[in-house]
Enzyme design. Structure first.
Site, PDB file in Angstrom:
ATOM      1  N   ASP A 153      27.953  47.338  43.222  1.00 58.39           N
ATOM      2  CA  ASP A 153      28.281  46.032  42.716  1.00 58.39           C
ATOM      3  C   ASP A 153      27.081  45.378  42.028  1.00 58.39           C
ATOM      4  OD1 ASP A 153      29.197  43.500  42.293  1.00 58.39           O
ATOM      5  OD2 ASP A 153      29.908  43.158  44.326  1.00 58.39           O
ATOM      6  N   ASP A 351      29.793  42.778  34.558  1.00 58.65           N
ATOM      7  CA  ASP A 351      29.989  42.945  35.993  1.00 58.65           C
ATOM      8  C   ASP A 351      30.687  44.272  36.271  1.00 58.65           C
ATOM      9  OD1 ASP A 351      30.091  42.229  38.732  1.00 58.65           O
ATOM     10  OD2 ASP A 351      32.117  41.450  38.492  1.00 58.65           O
TER      11      ASP A 351
END
Ligand SMILES: *[C@@H]1O[C@H](CO)[C@@H](O)[C@H](O)[C@H]1NC(C)=O
Ligand SMILES: *[C@@H]1O[C@H](CO)[C@@H](O)[C@H](O)[C@H]1NC(C)=O
Ligand SMILES: *[C@@H]1O[C@H](CO)[C@@H](O)[C@H](O)[C@H]1NC(C)=O
Ligand SMILES: *[C@@H]1O[C@H](CO)[C@@H](O)[C@H](O)[C@H]1NC(C)=O
Length: 473
Positions: A153, A351
């Protein structure tokens, strides 16, 4: 120990088992525009059905020594146990919306007097959010090393895994839980250390440093902040890696053993390994869950020459996110006339965990209208969730799709893979895989669907982000 850090977080636990069924197109042909420029491609319907079996990508990065294989958590290449529920796109898209709202609430693009803006209502409502990203890597932790599969992440700082004895509680994970008492290289971090003070939220149990992360109103992890030997690959080992040994973990991480935090923050793996890898990493997300990609730390031979770079920037008050500047979008080779202020007012980040790219509504409408015009000969299908532009291809054998190209600052042009244009619900409902923010001033997010097949290079030390085509398949 302080009970507040280990209280059991009750509340509706949402368990998901989602398979993202992505399109595997055959790149059969191209269509040429008036100037002889390639502006679209022809795709075959016969290959639309998601593959039930794993066919790993033979990527060029696999020979690098600090490279991990990236797998889609819910695809056939994953060993993560699927829950009882079948594919549920509704849930996945709601979850994605939740993450977006959480990210936007972390950035400074709130307020502006925009009552209806997404960020104003967060983070309390839906709760799921970050940490639920759908790409995983398997690392080794401890001595002797135990394999653990972590969600990776770029929007999170701390790396953590669930730890025995799960003083609070642990959710079900596929691999055996990590047990620090069985590792000779585990050590607690002292409460008075600099590392402990670098945690956003910390506490103490005696002299031992505790961490606590609340990703939303339901996803949380808390436990000991500790050091361990981290084995990325047999030849890439990091001693004294600082991580969270989670004794109380709740939320939608289910299946994965924890999370690898790749954001630009003092406690992230990127900063911790700065001396070794120079704050440089790259990954490739495969075109479908039945293929695999990679995550590589360090240059290790250097980025391939086909990678072009755009500046990375900081998002005010959302410092750990990787900011990028989108300057324009082209559909079918035609640059849309979108004022540059539309992109600059809210700014944007890249992201790894957000599935669907979020655009300023003005930019989204322009793109969608151009796409619809180019696809005018095909039967439309009902809208679903975030998507307002879907097609019924069930009666087609092939179809022609215009190229969608993103222009980033620095003259970087990214011509999306087909797997980055459509989201497959079923053959009679295949949707344009983008969504609009509520206001142009909301933070834009370049999501993981649109990153598929590109070598995405984070040169954090150099302040730039690279895109290289044909990173993986
Ligand atoms: C998908 O999940 C949502 C939320 O849990 C649920 O309400 C809905 O019934 C599910 N849909 C299908 C088709 O399973
Ligand atoms: C977790 O795993 C245990 C043992 O396999 C099983 O009995 C239990 O139902 C699982 N819990 C959930 C919430 O899936
Ligand atoms: C780490 O700290 C906890 C809580 O103080 C303690 O129970 C545990 O034994 C410590 N582990 C090591 C290896 O020192
Ligand atoms: C739609 O089909 C017609 C007839 O085949 C063709 O002339 C036209 O160019 C097509 N339009 C688009 C947008 O592809």
């Amino acid at each position: 120990m302080e009970s507040s850090y280990f209280c059991v977080f009750k509340g509706a636990r949402l368990f998901l088992s989602l398979q993202i069924l992505m399109i595997c197109f055959m790149h059969k042909g191209h269509t040429y525009g008036v100037e002889g420029k390639i502006t679209s491609r022809t795709a075959s319907i016969s290959s639309l059905l998601p593959s039930p079996s794993c066919s790993p990508s033979t990527s060029k990065a696999s020979s690098r020594k600090s490279t991990l294989e990236v797998i889609h958590k819910h695809g056939p290449c994953s060993h993560i146990v699927q829950g009882p529920n079948p594919v549920n796109h509704t849930k996945l898209l709601l979850q994605d919306e939740s993450r977006v709202q959480w990210i936007q609430s972390q950035s400074s693009n709130r307020g502006d007097g925009l009552e209806g803006s997404a960020v104003a209502r967060i983070p309390a409502r839906s709760g799921i959010t970050i940490g639920t990203g759908n790409y995983v890597v398997t690392i080794g932790l401890g001595t002797p090393k135990k394999d653990l599969t972590l969600t990776f992440d770029t929007g999170s700082p701390l790396t953590w895994t669930q730890c025995e004895p799960c003083i609070g509680s642990c959710y079900n994970q596929s691999e055996p839980l990590f047990n620090p008492s069985q590792s000779s290289s585990y050590a607690n971090i002292s409460c008075t250390s600099t590392s402990c003070s670098q945690l956003g939220r910390s506490g103490c149990s005696g002299s031992t440093c505790l961490y606590f992360i609340r990703y939303g109103d339901q996803s949380t992890t808390a436990g000991f902040f500790a050091t361990e030997k981290l084995t990325l690959t047999p030849t890439a080992v990091i001693d004294n890696f600082e991580f969270g040994c989670g004794e109380n973990n709740q939320g939608l991480f289910r299946g994965a053993a924890g999370l690898m935090g790749l954001s630009d923050d003092k406690i992230s793996i990127v900063q911790q390994t700065a001396a070794k890898y120079g704050k440089y990493f790259s990954y490739c997300l495969p075109s479908s869950p039945s293929s695999t990609g990679y995550l590589t730390f360090g240059k290790d031979g250097g980025a391939s020459s086909s990678v072009s770079f755009t500046p990375l920037s900081k998002i005010p008050q959302g410092a750990e996110f990787y900011g990028i500047s989108i300057e324009g979008i082209s559909v079918g080779g035609n640059r849309l006339s979108i004022p540059s202020t539309v992109f600059s007012s809210g700014g944007a980040i890249i992201d790894s965990g957000t599935v669907i790219t979020r655009l300023p509504p003005t930019a989204y409408s322009a793109m969608r209208d151009a796409f619809r015009a180019a696809m005018a000969n095909y039967t439309r299908a009902p809208a679903i969730g975030l998507f307002d532009t879907c097609y019924d291809f069930s009666k087609e054998s092939t179809f022609v799709v215009p190229f969608i190209t993103f222009s980033f600052a620095g003259g970087v042009e990214v011509n999306l893979d087909l797997s980055g244009i459509f989201y497959f619900i079923k053959d009679s409902q295949i949707c344009l895989a983008f969504a609009a923010n509520r206001a142009d001033s909301d933070l834009g997010i370049y999501g993981n669907t649109q990153q598929r097949t590109f070598d995405v290079v984070y040169d954090v030390a150099g302040g730039k982000l690279g895109f290289g085509s044909n990173g993986c398949s």
